[in-house]
Design an enzyme around this catalytic site. Structure first.
Site, PDB file in Angstrom:
ATOM      1  CE  LYS A  21      -3.781  -2.475   0.317  1.00 49.22           C
ATOM      2  NZ  LYS A  21      -3.164  -3.803   0.304  1.00 49.22           N
ATOM      3  CD  GLU A  75      -4.854   6.196   2.969  1.00 47.60           C
ATOM      4  OE1 GLU A  75      -3.852   6.256   2.238  1.00 47.60           O
ATOM      5  OE2 GLU A  75      -5.875   5.563   2.673  1.00 47.60           O
ATOM      6  CD  GLU A  86     -10.594  -1.751  -3.095  1.00 51.68           C
ATOM      7  OE1 GLU A  86     -10.405  -1.138  -2.027  1.00 51.68           O
ATOM      8  OE2 GLU A  86     -10.967  -2.927  -3.153  1.00 51.68           O
ATOM      9  CD  GLU A 126      -6.816  -1.517  -0.559  1.00 49.07           C
ATOM     10  OE1 GLU A 126      -6.117  -1.149   0.406  1.00 49.07           O
ATOM     11  OE2 GLU A 126      -7.565  -2.487  -0.523  1.00 49.07           O
ATOM     12  CG  ASN A 155      -7.643  -5.108  -3.579  1.00 48.77           C
ATOM     13  OD1 ASN A 155      -6.819  -5.165  -2.678  1.00 48.77           O
ATOM     14  ND2 ASN A 155      -8.828  -4.561  -3.414  1.00 48.77           N
TER      15      ASN A 155
END
Length: 712
Positions: free
Chosen positions: A148, A232, A307, A320, A322
């Site tokens: 991430k 964040e 996303e 992020e 996936n």
């Protein structure tokens, strides 16, 4: 030791539930891909991959733990290999055992499903070294985007909108506090590796950061073997919207229409839909183009999902990526016609996508997915047990408008070792309203007995006015159920329906025992108050039979009027009621005031019965006037006082105990942590006091409602 077992490979299950299903059309691949693939996963996703492999003429290999020896996916595969005992670290995360199974079975490729090894770059590297194709992205792309922290840096470089935050590794809890205070509260702490809501916490203060950091890092280590955490800015009132991409090894990348996944609990998705009500065509295009730019930047191939968080002004920020097949991929398949597993297999085999023209990607109707879990829908705690009764819903108004992606059957065990998902229930229709109506019907026709499940919550959300209007954010569940979901709260309409139907069901039951007649009944319904407590709602139902006798098999017609005690709801005038209830069947189909209603008759009770209505289970008393008169003379049973006890909310393992006998505790103080299905749950003191006894040590296995700690 590896054990090979040739599967019975019975197709009866697919003939029952999916034969002829064309969620994504027939096989589009005529070219040679692989002779045999191994599915390094379990449950419904293993069944899902096996389905497409069979469609493509590819033989399949399953791997299984001791707990899954008799599981459906093991029976569906052409052959199956044992890889270890139940704990995931010794089986589905046991790379050495899986590599042995690959070698022994002669599999040419591996599909990882999602979770477990699906985003483990070192596993992909091992496969590459062994000359085995990985049905997913290349190792370098997975390593870059699966982290991430690194992926956020790459996203910025690719021109993708990102959330303000700290790009480096957070050293410890105090470092996380420093970062949080620089960014400004609230903040999100989340695992650098993995996903699926594991290792994620929202913090609104320094204390919550410290506590959340430990829990998030422990969960991350347990789930992914990587305890790193990033911090964040948490965007308030966000929508969670994601873009599906598919790419091949020849440089072709397509973006597919978005999925909205805003209905979440514990940062894990519960209900998804495609497309989103929030996006316009221009925002959709921009999000899609940024997703493609990110994929191209890392040389991505296979299926992946980018996303985003989207605010109310349609500003969107990268969350992020996936690097795997998403749980919610069925709704994308519904609205696009793509078989995403087939596209992944083609990409791994070096073939191009089935289409490389972005303009050919269109939106066909609307699709919704509900994740059916074996869990308490109030506290989101998992439930284990045997599925004593299990029946999936089928298509309703159109062919294949209901899709069940499951890996279980009647008699299956829901284990404490794995994710408690029972099924991904998806529906499709020409419009969103059609998809919602079909989902409501499908949830009403879904029979599950033996474990607690979350259908009550799913059904209530689907029926809510805000969901119907598309007013959803990631805070939907917390806002609509601030004290936790307790069940469907009866309205004037649903209370009248349930009271009238209950009286009719009692009449039919009595008729089947040769003693039934239409008469007056006192129906006692459980009703939720605003504070979440339950009180008894009484209704006087006058019931008339519209025929000479009750129809013991099929439909019976009644006329009914309902008068509520205490004037809680207005009385209803006499109206027609048609009740279709076949002998030995749980489903009751009702037509009342031009509305179709489905109930499930679950169990008889001493004074009535238990039904499932609007998704929620109701224990209902149906009394004669004389019985009601006598009931008023009886004392109610006293409830056990648990105010001085800390009970285990679920079966699991004690991760830590923070107190000992003699310790003083304050109300809400953390006293223990219990882990089940890779999620850690903090247990807190129910009141201030002194610890009288601690009944469990760290590492102990406990059952639900076990007494762990007692206070004086």
């Amino acid at each position: 030791m590896l054990i090979n077992r040739l599967s019975a490979n019975s197709s009866s299950r697919w003939l029952h539930t999916t034969a002829g299903a064309r969620y994504f059309g027939p096989c589009k691949t005529a070219e040679k891909t692989f002779d045999k693939i191994l599915v390094a996963n379990r449950g419904e996703i293993a069944c899902r991959v096996i389905r497409t492999a069979k469609k493509m003429g590819i033989r399949t290999v399953a791997v299984y733990s001791d707990a899954d020896a008799n599981a459906l996916f093991v029976r569906e595969a052409d052959e199956a290999w044992r890889v270890g005992p139940a704990p995931t670290s010794q089986s589905y995360l046991n790379v050495e055992a899986i590599m042995e199974a690959i070698s022994a079975s002669g599999a040419q490729a591996v599909h990882p499903g999602y979770g477990f090894l699906s985003e483990n770059a070192s596993f992909v590297k091992r496969l590459d070294s062994a000359g085995i194709a990985f049905i997913g992205p290349k190792e370098y792309a997975m390593a870059a985007m699966g982290d991430k922290i690194q992926s956020k840096i790459i996203a910025k470089q690719a021109g993708v909108n990102t959330i303000p935050g700290f790009d480096g590794v957070v050293r410890d809890a105090e470092h996380a506090v420093e970062i949080a205070e620089e960014i400004g509260y609230p903040v999100m702490l989340k695992a650098s590796a993995g996903g699926g809501g594991k290792g994620m916490r929202i913090a609104h203060s320094a204390q919550q950061v410290r506590e959340g950091f430990k829990l998030a890092s422990d969960e991350a280590q347990s789930s992914f073997g990587d305890s790193r955490i990033l911090v964040e800015k948490f965007i308030e009132e966000p929508r969670h919207i994601e873009i599906q991409i598919i790419a091949d090894s020849q440089g072709n990348v397509l973006w597919l229409p978005e999925r909205e996944c805003s209905i979440q609990r514990r940062n894990q998705k519960v209900i998804e839909e495609a497309p989103s009500t929030h996006l316009d065509a221009e925002t959709r295009r921009k999000m899609g183009e940024q997703a493609v730019a990110l994929a191209r930047n890392v040389g991505y191939n296979s299926a992946g999902t980018v996303e985003f968080l989207v605010d109310k002004y349609r500003n969107f920020y990268f969350l992020e990526m996936n690097t795997r097949l998403q749980v919610e991929h069925p709704i994308t398949e519904y609205i696009t016609g793509f078989d995403l597993v087939e596209e992944m297999i083609r990409s791994a085999a070096g073939l191009p996508l089935t289409t490389t023209d972005q303009n050919a990607v269109q939106i066909n109707g609307w699709a919704i997915e509900s994740r059916v879990y074996a869990e308490d829908p109030e506290k989101y705690l998992p439930s284990i047990g045997t599925l004593s009764k299990y029946q999936e819903p089928r298509s309703w108004q159109r062919e294949n408008d209901v899709r069940c992606d499951s890996g279980i059957s009647e008699g299956s065990e829901i284990s404490m070792y794995y994710d408690p998902m029972i099924c991904k229930l998806s529906t499709h229709g020409p419009t969103r309203a059609d998809a919602i109506a079909t989902m409501s019907h499908a949830l009403d026709r879904y029979l599950i007995k033996g474990v607690t499940h979350n259908i009550p919550l799913l059904r209530d959300v689907i029926a809510s006015a805000d969901f119907g209007a598309g007013h959803t954010t990631t805070g939907f569940l917390a806002e609509h159920y601030p004290q936790g979901f307790k069940g469907h709260r009866l309205t004037a309409e649903t209370a009248t329906q349930l009271a009238a139907v209950s009286a009719a069901l009692q009449c039919i039951r009595q008729a089947r025992e040769s003693s039934g007649r239409a008469a007056d009944h006192i129906v006692v319904l459980p009703q939720l108050k605003d504070d979440g407590s339950v009180h008894k709602l009484e209704a006087h139902v006058s019931l008339n039979l519209d025929a000479a006798a009750v129809n013991l098999q099929g439909t019976s017609s009644f006329s009914a009027s309902v008068e509520f005690a205490g004037n809680e709801y207005a009385s209803s005038t006499m109206s027609q009621l048609e009740v279709a209830w076949d002998i030995d069947m749980p489903f009751v189909q009702v037509r009342h005031k031009a509305k179709d209603i489905t109930l499930q008759f679950l169990d008889p009770l001493p004074l009535g019965f238990r039904v499932q209505f609007m998704g929620t289970k109701f224990d209902i008393d149906v009394l004669s006037p004389r019985q009601r008169e006598l009931m008023q003379l009886m004392k109610e049973k006293e409830q056990l006082d648990t105010s001085k006890m800390v009970l285990s909310p679920m079966p699991g393992t004690i991760v830590s105990v923070a107190v000992k006998p003699g310790d003083a505790v304050s109300e809400g103080m953390q006293v223990a942590v219990v882990e089940a299905m890779k999620m850690q749950n903090v247990l807190r003191a129910p009141r201030a006091g002194t610890v009288r006894a601690v009944h469990v040590p760290r590492g102990a296995t406990v059952n639900g409602d076990d007494i762990l700690i007692e206070l004086e």
